[in-house]
Design an enzyme around this catalytic site. Structure first.
Site, PDB file in Angstrom:
ATOM      1  N   ASP A  82       0.825  -1.209   0.000  1.00 18.06           N
ATOM      2  CA  ASP A  82       0.000   0.000   0.000  1.00 18.06           C
ATOM      3  C   ASP A  82       0.862   1.263   0.000  1.00 18.06           C
ATOM      4  O   ASP A  82       1.974   1.285   0.543  1.00 18.06           O
ATOM      5  CB  ASP A  82      -0.911  -0.012   1.238  1.00 18.06           C
ATOM      6  N   GLY A 181      -6.547   6.962   9.354  1.00 15.55           N
ATOM      7  CA  GLY A 181      -6.580   7.106  10.806  1.00 15.55           C
ATOM      8  C   GLY A 181      -8.007   7.163  11.317  1.00 15.55           C
ATOM      9  O   GLY A 181      -8.962   6.838  10.619  1.00 15.55           O
ATOM     10  N   GLY A 209      -8.964   4.873   3.956  1.00 15.81           N
ATOM     11  CA  GLY A 209      -9.477   5.464   5.185  1.00 15.81           C
ATOM     12  C   GLY A 209     -10.779   4.842   5.628  1.00 15.81           C
ATOM     13  O   GLY A 209     -11.711   5.527   6.054  1.00 15.81           O
ATOM     14  N   GLY A 210     -10.864   3.489   5.560  1.00 15.56           N
ATOM     15  CA  GLY A 210     -12.106   2.802   5.895  1.00 15.56           C
ATOM     16  C   GLY A 210     -12.347   2.604   7.377  1.00 15.56           C
ATOM     17  O   GLY A 210     -13.431   2.183   7.782  1.00 15.56           O
ATOM     18  N   SER A 211     -11.357   2.908   8.209  1.00 16.36           N
ATOM     19  CA  SER A 211     -11.542   2.741   9.654  1.00 16.36           C
ATOM     20  C   SER A 211     -12.497   3.791  10.208  1.00 16.36           C
ATOM     21  O   SER A 211     -12.396   4.972   9.892  1.00 16.36           O
ATOM     22  CB  SER A 211     -10.192   2.859  10.381  1.00 16.36           C
TER      23      SER A 211
END
Length: 290
Positions: A82, A181, A209-211
């Protein structure tokens, strides 16, 4: 079972309107518990590493462990590098056996991004290795890649169309309002932009940024064509918090098997929940294991 290219995995996910989660792994043991959870869910999965993790563990070691784990659990597994900005690191990862790489030249002007992506495509395409590129700038911190809020920029749909036509890249990560993040506030996802990009480019899109993105928002992104959903911070946090809680309750604990098992179970719960959200449960098929 060998590691497989993420290209056919994601193309099938796009056609059938589900997603595949790419979980960032930061240690060799995490490879096993991600795949153990995927096996329980009968879900294809992507293991994902940052450049920092490659430097820490070694690309060859990661490939060997990922291959062994995929064979043990019989899970269709892709291995993705990544946010890499260094062509030489990408070459080493491909030579080691990575089945997917991301060239992140999004900080450069459009023409330079095209040129760097085409260079990676020239290397990877003939080997069946998936290539991912980024347009716009996803805000937040992803180890070496830091993009401030003021510098974050959403992708322009027409530029996405031109970029894919010029590079032939099989997966694209357009910036659409998410951030790397954990969010300080609510994520401001531009669903109209995703829909417009999906109409212009007929390839799987990637949600960075799927968190901590709300479940309903992730599902909507997947329905609109974002076939790969990246998860890192939430997974890392679940593992670390479980270890802290273990020692808070048992400060004299000295057996790594005890606290690592606690952390593993917490992380597995996170993996399972994300697989359910994107709809990849039970999606192992003859195509995904080729």
């Amino acid at each position: 079972m060998p590691l497989i290219s993420t290209t056919p995995m994601l193309e099938q996910a796009k056609r059938e309107k589900y997603g595949i989660v790419a979980f960032n792994v930061h240690s060799l043991d995490s490879i096993y518990w991600v795949l153990e959870a995927a096996a329980e869910m009968k879900s294809p999965v992507i293991l994902q590493t940052t450049v920092g993790t490659v430097k820490s563990l070694g690309a060859e070691n990661i490939v060997k462990v990922a291959t062994a784990a995929a064979d043990f659990y019989q899970v269709p597994t892709g291995l993705h590098l990544d946010h890499c900005t260094d062509y030489e690191v990408i070459k080493k990862a491909i030579r080691a056996g990575y089945t997917s790489v991301m060239i992140d030249a999004s900080k450069h002007p459009f023409a330079e991004n095209v040129q760097q992506t085409k260079q990676v495509m020239d290397l990877a395409a003939s080997l069946g290795v998936n290539v991912e590129a980024e347009l716009g700038k996803v805000g937040g911190v992803e180890e070496e890649v830091v993009v401030s809020e003021k510098d974050a920029q959403k992708a322009v749909p027409e530029e996405c169309e031109e970029f894919v036509a010029l590079t032939g890249v099989p997966t694209l990560a357009p910036a659409i309002g998410t951030a790397h993040g954990i969010y300080k506030g609510e994520p401001n996802i531009d669903f109209d932009r995703i829909e417009e990009i999906s109409k212009l480019v007929d390839i799987p899109l990637v949600l960075h940024g799927g968190s901590a993105v709300p479940e309903e928002d992730v599902r909507k992104c997947v329905a609109l064509g974002m076939s790969k959903v990246n998860v890192s911070t939430e997974l890392k946090n679940a593992y670390s918090v479980a270890i802290r809680e273990h020692f808070a309750a048992q400060p004299n604990s000295l057996d790594p098997r005890a606290y690592l098992q606690t952390a593993k179970e917490a992380a597995k719960e996170m993996v399972i929940s994300k697989i359910k959200i994107v709809g990849s449960e039970g999606r192992i098929s003859p195509l995904t294991i080729k």
